[in-house]
Design an enzyme around this catalytic site. Sequence first.
Site, mmCIF file in Angstrom:
data_model
loop_
_atom_site.group_PDB
_atom_site.id
_atom_site.type_symbol
_atom_site.label_atom_id
_atom_site.label_comp_id
_atom_site.label_asym_id
_atom_site.label_seq_id
_atom_site.Cartn_x
_atom_site.Cartn_y
_atom_site.Cartn_z
ATOM 1 N N GLY A 1 0.832 -1.195 0.000
ATOM 2 C CA GLY A 1 0.000 0.000 0.000
ATOM 3 C C GLY A 1 0.864 1.242 0.000
ATOM 4 O O GLY A 1 2.039 1.193 0.375
ATOM 5 N N HIS B 1 -2.140 7.339 7.200
ATOM 6 C CA HIS B 1 -1.174 8.233 6.542
ATOM 7 C C HIS B 1 -1.849 9.529 6.085
ATOM 8 O O HIS B 1 -1.224 10.585 6.081
ATOM 9 C CB HIS B 1 -0.540 7.550 5.327
ATOM 10 C CG HIS B 1 0.642 6.687 5.655
ATOM 11 N ND1 HIS B 1 1.770 7.167 6.288
ATOM 12 C CD2 HIS B 1 0.888 5.372 5.417
ATOM 13 C CE1 HIS B 1 2.663 6.185 6.418
ATOM 14 N NE2 HIS B 1 2.143 5.080 5.913
ATOM 15 N N CYS C 1 6.267 -0.399 7.277
ATOM 16 C CA CYS C 1 5.814 0.809 6.593
ATOM 17 C C CYS C 1 6.922 1.272 5.658
ATOM 18 O O CYS C 1 8.084 1.303 6.049
ATOM 19 C CB CYS C 1 5.495 1.894 7.619
ATOM 20 S SG CYS C 1 5.010 3.461 6.858
ATOM 21 N N LEU C 2 6.555 1.632 4.425
ATOM 22 C CA LEU C 2 7.560 2.068 3.448
ATOM 23 C C LEU C 2 8.233 3.377 3.869
ATOM 24 O O LEU C 2 9.282 3.716 3.346
ATOM 25 C CB LEU C 2 6.915 2.233 2.066
ATOM 26 C CG LEU C 2 6.421 0.946 1.401
ATOM 27 C CD1 LEU C 2 5.715 1.259 0.084
ATOM 28 C CD2 LEU C 2 7.572 -0.025 1.163
ATOM 29 N N HIS D 1 -4.129 1.271 7.536
ATOM 30 C CA HIS D 1 -2.764 1.799 7.596
ATOM 31 C C HIS D 1 -2.635 3.030 6.684
ATOM 32 O O HIS D 1 -2.086 4.064 7.084
ATOM 33 C CB HIS D 1 -1.787 0.690 7.172
ATOM 34 C CG HIS D 1 -0.344 1.088 7.167
ATOM 35 N ND1 HIS D 1 0.573 0.558 8.043
ATOM 36 C CD2 HIS D 1 0.337 1.961 6.395
ATOM 37 C CE1 HIS D 1 1.763 1.098 7.807
ATOM 38 N NE2 HIS D 1 1.645 1.944 6.797
ATOM 39 N N GLU D 2 -3.173 2.916 5.451
ATOM 40 C CA GLU D 2 -3.065 4.029 4.489
ATOM 41 C C GLU D 2 -3.959 5.204 4.899
ATOM 42 O O GLU D 2 -3.580 6.359 4.726
ATOM 43 C CB GLU D 2 -3.416 3.560 3.068
ATOM 44 C CG GLU D 2 -2.618 2.366 2.553
ATOM 45 C CD GLU D 2 -1.122 2.481 2.768
ATOM 46 O OE1 GLU D 2 -0.595 3.611 2.805
ATOM 47 O OE2 GLU D 2 -0.473 1.429 2.924
ATOM 48 N N GLN E 1 3.017 10.057 1.411
ATOM 49 C CA GLN E 1 4.323 9.382 1.425
ATOM 50 C C GLN E 1 5.195 9.773 0.231
ATOM 51 O O GLN E 1 6.399 9.506 0.235
ATOM 52 C CB GLN E 1 4.139 7.851 1.445
ATOM 53 C CG GLN E 1 3.535 7.350 2.748
ATOM 54 C CD GLN E 1 3.402 5.841 2.737
ATOM 55 O OE1 GLN E 1 2.441 5.296 2.202
ATOM 56 N NE2 GLN E 1 4.369 5.151 3.322
#
Length: 193
Positions: free
Chosen positions: A68, A161, A113-114, A157-158, A73
């Site tokens: 995702g 963000h 997480c990226l 999660h997204e 991000q």
Amino acid sequence: MGEVEGQVRSEQLDAEREARRRAALAQIRQYPDPVLRMQANEVEEGDESLPALAERMSRLMQEARGVGLAAPQIGVLRRVLVYQTADEKPVVALVNPRVLETAEERETSEEGCLSLGSATVVVPVERPVSLTVEATSPDGEPLRIEAEGLEARVIQHELDHLDGVLTVDRTTPEGRREALAQLRPQPILGPLA
Ligand code: ZN
């Protein structure tokens, strides 16, 4: 496909893929970049730049081997997210997602997480096991998604963000302490350091 942990797939990559993964990660904002703490703005209806934005985000997510990615991000403060829970499943792009309902039942699972050192920082996060979300597609089509399991987790999660919330805010005090210790600025050793 390798093991999935939250936003990150862990698997053996060949050298070329690993180089592409690093190049993609270099375009993804890393903690403690302040943009990761900012609130993303609602997107205006009929915005013609959305398909290209979603396309770029999808490519970066796939090259970074994530499941995702949210627009903040990549430094874009707009309420857009993409996800793909398995290689054989299509990428889903949500614009202005809104939660209609969440399950009372919650479960804890490890999430990467990226923007948090990719695969290196993984913390336990408790979240509702399912939810229903309304959104529009990048082309302006209305979407309604009933998600459970990994899909529900990735969407949440997204969504976080988009509101400047990170897994380190949702984990246990111990998980947070360990993650922040790993994320402390390191001496510069290369493009990813
Ligand atoms: Zn993330």
